[in-house]
Design an enzyme around this catalytic site. Structure first.
Site, PDB file in Angstrom:
ATOM      1  N   ARG A  20     -56.505  -0.539  51.988  1.00 47.23           N
ATOM      2  CA  ARG A  20     -56.030  -0.946  50.663  1.00 47.23           C
ATOM      3  C   ARG A  20     -55.138   0.173  50.128  1.00 47.23           C
ATOM      4  NH1 ARG A  20     -58.802  -5.545  49.421  1.00 47.23           N
ATOM      5  NH2 ARG A  20     -60.926  -5.746  50.196  1.00 47.23           N
ATOM      6  N   ASP A  72     -53.655 -12.075  48.909  1.00 46.83           N
ATOM      7  CA  ASP A  72     -52.679 -12.182  47.818  1.00 46.83           C
ATOM      8  C   ASP A  72     -51.970 -10.852  47.564  1.00 46.83           C
ATOM      9  OD1 ASP A  72     -55.134 -11.182  46.972  1.00 46.83           O
ATOM     10  OD2 ASP A  72     -54.995 -12.038  44.971  1.00 46.83           O
ATOM     11  N   GLY A  73     -52.738  -9.748  47.589  1.00 49.07           N
ATOM     12  CA  GLY A  73     -52.128  -8.426  47.391  1.00 49.07           C
ATOM     13  C   GLY A  73     -51.119  -8.132  48.486  1.00 49.07           C
ATOM     14  N   ILE A 129     -60.825 -14.360  52.996  1.00 45.63           N
ATOM     15  CA  ILE A 129     -62.125 -15.005  53.217  1.00 45.63           C
ATOM     16  C   ILE A 129     -62.518 -15.790  51.962  1.00 45.63           C
ATOM     17  CG2 ILE A 129     -63.609 -13.117  52.418  1.00 45.63           C
ATOM     18  CD1 ILE A 129     -65.306 -13.691  54.984  1.00 45.63           C
ATOM     19  N   ASP A 130     -62.012 -15.353  50.812  1.00 41.47           N
ATOM     20  CA  ASP A 130     -62.373 -16.010  49.542  1.00 41.47           C
ATOM     21  C   ASP A 130     -61.653 -17.350  49.340  1.00 41.47           C
ATOM     22  OD1 ASP A 130     -63.772 -13.715  49.094  1.00 41.47           O
ATOM     23  OD2 ASP A 130     -62.472 -12.934  47.519  1.00 41.47           O
ATOM     24  N   MET A 176     -69.494 -13.723  49.230  1.00 39.24           N
ATOM     25  CA  MET A 176     -68.236 -13.170  48.739  1.00 39.24           C
ATOM     26  C   MET A 176     -67.496 -14.163  47.853  1.00 39.24           C
ATOM     27  SD  MET A 176     -66.730 -10.501  51.430  1.00 39.24           S
ATOM     28  CE  MET A 176     -67.393  -8.834  51.350  1.00 39.24           C
ATOM     29  N   ARG A 180     -64.510 -12.869  44.990  1.00 38.16           N
ATOM     30  CA  ARG A 180     -64.217 -11.949  43.895  1.00 38.16           C
ATOM     31  C   ARG A 180     -63.843 -12.723  42.625  1.00 38.16           C
ATOM     32  NH1 ARG A 180     -61.720  -6.757  45.120  1.00 38.16           N
ATOM     33  NH2 ARG A 180     -60.705  -7.526  46.987  1.00 38.16           N
ATOM     34  N   GLU A 193     -70.027 -13.143  44.361  1.00 44.56           N
ATOM     35  CA  GLU A 193     -70.025 -11.758  43.859  1.00 44.56           C
ATOM     36  C   GLU A 193     -69.298 -11.582  42.526  1.00 44.56           C
ATOM     37  OE1 GLU A 193     -66.354 -10.603  46.863  1.00 44.56           O
ATOM     38  OE2 GLU A 193     -67.840  -9.104  46.401  1.00 44.56           O
ATOM     39  N   TYR A 243     -71.030  -8.424  53.931  1.00 47.88           N
ATOM     40  CA  TYR A 243     -70.241  -7.727  54.952  1.00 47.88           C
ATOM     41  C   TYR A 243     -70.595  -8.197  56.361  1.00 47.88           C
ATOM     42  CZ  TYR A 243     -68.348  -4.851  51.263  1.00 47.88           C
ATOM     43  OH  TYR A 243     -67.690  -4.443  50.131  1.00 47.88           O
TER      44      TYR A 243
HETATM   45  N1  LIG Z   1     -48.391  -6.032  43.605  1.00 51.88           N
HETATM   46  C1  LIG Z   1     -48.326  -5.398  44.780  1.00 51.88           C
HETATM   47  N2  LIG Z   1     -47.161  -4.881  45.208  1.00 51.88           N
HETATM   48  C2  LIG Z   1     -47.073  -4.235  46.389  1.00 51.88           C
HETATM   49  N3  LIG Z   1     -48.122  -4.069  47.218  1.00 51.88           N
HETATM   50  C3  LIG Z   1     -49.308  -4.566  46.863  1.00 51.88           C
HETATM   51  C4  LIG Z   1     -49.482  -5.253  45.623  1.00 51.88           C
HETATM   52  N4  LIG Z   1     -50.773  -5.626  45.525  1.00 51.88           N
HETATM   53  C5  LIG Z   1     -51.382  -5.191  46.662  1.00 51.88           C
HETATM   54  N5  LIG Z   1     -50.516  -4.560  47.464  1.00 51.88           N
HETATM   55  C6  LIG Z   1     -50.805  -3.928  48.749  1.00 51.88           C
HETATM   56  O1  LIG Z   1     -51.285  -4.923  49.661  1.00 51.88           O
HETATM   57  C7  LIG Z   1     -52.323  -4.389  50.479  1.00 51.88           C
HETATM   58  C8  LIG Z   1     -53.526  -5.257  50.460  1.00 51.88           C
HETATM   59  O2  LIG Z   1     -53.884  -5.619  49.128  1.00 51.88           O
HETATM   60  P1  LIG Z   1     -55.400  -5.930  48.718  1.00 51.88           P
HETATM   61  O3  LIG Z   1     -55.394  -6.426  47.335  1.00 51.88           O
HETATM   62  O4  LIG Z   1     -56.246  -4.747  49.018  1.00 51.88           O
HETATM   63  O5  LIG Z   1     -55.892  -7.022  49.749  1.00 51.88           O
HETATM   64  P2  LIG Z   1     -55.488  -8.546  49.973  1.00 51.88           P
HETATM   65  O6  LIG Z   1     -54.124  -8.566  50.530  1.00 51.88           O
HETATM   66  O7  LIG Z   1     -56.492  -9.020  50.937  1.00 51.88           O
HETATM   67  O8  LIG Z   1     -55.572  -9.209  48.644  1.00 51.88           O
HETATM   68  C9  LIG Z   1     -52.584  -2.971  49.993  1.00 51.88           C
HETATM   69  O9  LIG Z   1     -51.985  -2.063  50.882  1.00 51.88           O
HETATM   70  C10 LIG Z   1     -51.938  -2.934  48.626  1.00 51.88           C
HETATM   71  O10 LIG Z   1     -51.448  -1.653  48.281  1.00 51.88           O
HETATM   72  O1  LIG Z   2     -65.411  -3.619  50.006  1.00 51.90           O
HETATM   73  P1  LIG Z   2     -64.004  -4.062  50.112  1.00 51.90           P
HETATM   74  O2  LIG Z   2     -63.413  -3.850  51.443  1.00 51.90           O
HETATM   75  O3  LIG Z   2     -63.156  -3.519  49.023  1.00 51.90           O
HETATM   76  O4  LIG Z   2     -64.014  -5.628  50.013  1.00 51.90           O
HETATM   77  C1  LIG Z   2     -64.579  -6.379  49.001  1.00 51.90           C
HETATM   78  C2  LIG Z   2     -63.738  -7.586  48.704  1.00 51.90           C
HETATM   79  O5  LIG Z   2     -63.038  -8.074  49.814  1.00 51.90           O
HETATM   80  C3  LIG Z   2     -63.112  -9.477  49.885  1.00 51.90           C
HETATM   81  O6  LIG Z   2     -63.942  -9.833  50.933  1.00 51.90           O
HETATM   82  C4  LIG Z   2     -61.774 -10.097  50.169  1.00 51.90           C
HETATM   83  O7  LIG Z   2     -60.839  -9.637  49.292  1.00 51.90           O
HETATM   84  P2  LIG Z   2     -59.319  -9.535  49.742  1.00 51.90           P
HETATM   85  O8  LIG Z   2     -59.024 -10.726  50.589  1.00 51.90           O
HETATM   86  O9  LIG Z   2     -58.542  -9.597  48.479  1.00 51.90           O
HETATM   87  O10 LIG Z   2     -59.161  -8.286  50.507  1.00 51.90           O
HETATM   88  C5  LIG Z   2     -63.723  -9.898  48.542  1.00 51.90           C
HETATM   89  O11 LIG Z   2     -64.500 -11.028  48.650  1.00 51.90           O
HETATM   90  C6  LIG Z   2     -64.515  -8.693  48.185  1.00 51.90           C
HETATM   91  O12 LIG Z   2     -64.674  -8.569  46.817  1.00 51.90           O
HETATM   92 MG   LIG Z   3     -56.961 -10.172  47.349  1.00 56.25          MG
END
Ligand SMILES: Nc1ncnc2c1ncn2[C@@H]1O[C@H](COP(=O)(O)OP(=O)(O)O)[C@@H](O)[C@H]1O
Ligand SMILES: O=P(O)(O)OC[C@H]1O[C@](O)(COP(=O)(O)O)[C@@H](O)[C@@H]1O
Ligand SMILES: [Mg+2]
Length: 493
Positions: free
Chosen positions: A163, A189-190, A218-219, A262, A264, A318, A371
């Site tokens: 992350r 989404d991030g 996964i969510d 899970m 969030r 969660e 997990y």
């Molecule tokens: N608004 C954003 N702009 C650029 N990078 C982002 C943004 N939000 C998240 N990221 C990057 O995307 C990666 C994954 O985001 P994260 O929220 O942890 O997981 P997920 O993609 O599963 O939602 C991280 O490296 C994070 O820094």
């Molecule tokens: O402990 P971590 O790795 O931060 O993950 C917890 C979170 O990751 C998830 O499994 C998935 O979240 P993302 O897909 O946004 O990474 C959530 O359900 C949970 O809150």
């Molecule tokens: Mg996410």
């Protein structure tokens, strides 16, 4: 063709037809050479009647229509094109996995590598180690069909994930310096937001680099798509925890089993696991606020169920009930809010309630399999799904499309512009049929007063017909993704 405020490519057609198109190299690099698709001479594919996708094929976002409905929003159909924008020998692809783990990550990696190699004869594929920050802080991993042959049988991601660490300039510099021209980004989404930023910078610099997203969550909280890979696996694995909770609960007098799953911001895993199990008495999700004390509250329901059945199982996502816990103002490296352990909290609250009341002795067991669920390999059906997603991404990048996420929409694989994916989050619609099915299967209280129900319904937008009239039926608005009532309806079709 036009573009809207967010720079999206929008094509309007007859009878209210709208194509929310994805970018293509030809939008910003003129006169690129094209090549016949190597699949033409591939013995496996050349026998398929109409293997190549017609350039005009699109998939509707809404498939329930009235005779006067406008044709509505469509997405470009995924799949192999007649001509490609890369000579196979010139392709240098990379794959990165970001965010939390999810069953199926390794399958997607495997199938991108094998798809590029077996379908397009591409042999230069590398893995970025440890998420976005790996682009500029770590060595890369060489990926060949041999290296990835067995990885789909393992949980996690062989590339590692992380992350935070999204540094646009450093990432794009690294892509350019390494001569990478196809980037496959697997994440939630991030991650897709990060991919959109990378795509914009690549385009600003005029580089011929395809940026393809594969949605991972996964969510199941990603907008537009039918469901995310790994979700089915998670729901299936959750059954084991629910079964254990049920066995514990039924083996003692007034036994209560609490299972945290899970989710969030979205309670899809909890909702589907509950519906599948039929052993669950109460399912609590982030989208449906609840309260503990007083008439219609959780404690009253627990007492009632214990009196009726002598045991009960509670499934809690969660992110549920976080408003009832003391807020924690910490965030993870990606900026996601850290959550308190609601499973532990609710278990202590229930125990405290019955200890105070002193009228019923209970035994409560709390199971947190979150997990363990996330770390397993994907099941057979998710493996097939991952394969098709990976192949769609490869076909799209080879065909010169970029700035897209590949996703299943109404059972068809499509290319969706990043902006559509990242504009909100997919949530359970609590005024939709699926949540009603759940409430009826558990017979739990809705914890909603009539005022809340009306407010939720008012947030829904009317269906507009071609002549501008409004239809009596309502449907959730596309633009209310941040609200409790949002657009997507997994499983309620
Ligand atoms: N608004 C954003 N702009 C650029 N990078 C982002 C943004 N939000 C998240 N990221 C990057 O995307 C990666 C994954 O985001 P994260 O929220 O942890 O997981 P997920 O993609 O599963 O939602 C991280 O490296 C994070 O820094
Ligand atoms: O402990 P971590 O790795 O931060 O993950 C917890 C979170 O990751 C998830 O499994 C998935 O979240 P993302 O897909 O946004 O990474 C959530 O359900 C949970 O809150
Ligand atoms: Mg996410």
């Amino acid at each position: 063709m036009g573009s809207n405020d967010s720079g999206m490519k929008i094509v309007h057609g007859e009878a209210g037809f709208i194509l929310e198109d994805v970018p293509h190299f030809s939008d910003y690099i003129p006169n690129l050479p094209t090549y016949p698709n190597p699949l033409r001479s591939n013995p496996a594919y050349s026998v398929v009647k109409q293997y190549f996708v017609h350039v005009d094929d699109t998939i509707p976002q809404k498939i329930v229509v009235h005779k006067n409905s406008p044709r509505g929003v469509h997405f470009r159909r995924a799949g192999a094109r007649q001509r490609v924008y890369f000579d196979s020998d010139d392709v240098h692809a990379c794959i990165v996995t970001c965010g939390g783990l999810c069953p199926g990550l390794n399958t997607v990696i495997r199938e991108i590598v094998c798809g590029l190699s077996y379908m397009y004869g591409v042999h230069k594929v590398i893995g970025i180690d440890g998420g976005y920050k790996g682009f500029y802080s770590k060595n890369t991993v060489t990926l060949t069909p041999k290296v990835v042959n067995d990885i789909h049988k393992r949980g996690g991601t062989i590339l590692g994930t992380s992350r935070g660490g999204h540094d646009k300039t450093k990432i794009v510099d690294s892509i350019k310096d390494r001569g990478i021209n196809q980037v496959y980004i697997i994440g939630g989404d991030g991650t897709q937001k990060g991919a959109a930023v990378i795509y914009e910078e690549i385009r600003r610099r005029g580089l011929k680099v395809a940026i393809a997203g594969i949605p991972k969550t996964i969510d199941n909280d990603i907008l537009v798509i039918d469901k995310s890979f790994g979700f089915d696996t998670a729901v299936e694995e959750a059954q084991r925890a629910i079964n254990a909770a049920h066995v514990e609960a039924t083996s003692t007098e007034n036994g209560i089993g609490v299972v945290k799953l899970m989710g969030r911001y979205s309670g899809f895993i909890a909702m589907h696991a509950t519906l599948a199990s039929r052993d669950v008495d109460c399912c609590l999700i982030p989208e449906s606020p609840f309260y503990l004390e007083g008439k219609g509250g959780l404690f009253e329901f627990v007492e009632k169920r214990l009196k009726e059945n002598g045991h009960m199982v509670i499934v809690i996502a969660e992110g549920a009930g976080q408003d009832l816990l003391d807020a924690m103002d910490e965030r993870d490296a990606s900026g996601n809010k850290l959550l308190k352990d609601v499973g532990l909290w609710i278990s202590q609250k229930i125990k405290g309630h019955f200890a105070r009341q002193n009228k019923m002795a209970i035994t409560l067991k709390y199971i947190d399999p979150t997990y363990m669920i996330r770390a397993i390999p994907s099941n057979a059906s998710d493996n097939v799904y991952c394969t098709l997603l990976a192949q769609s991404a490869v076909h799209g990048a080879m065909a010169g499309y970029t700035g897209f996420t590949t996703g299943l929409v109404n059972g068809r694989h499509t290319y969706i512009p990043f902006n559509r994916i990242i504009e909100g989050q997919n949530k359970v619609v609590i005024t939709d049929r699926m949540w009603a099915r759940l409430l009826s299967s558990t017979n739990q209280p809705s914890f909603m007063n009539p005022k809340d129900v009306n407010e939720a319904k008012e947030q829904e937008e009317p269906i507009t017909l071609l002549d501008g009239e409004e239809c009596e039926d309502k449907q959730p608005s596309e633009n209310k993704a941040q609200n409790h009532v949002t657009t997507k309806r997994t499983g309620s079709k």
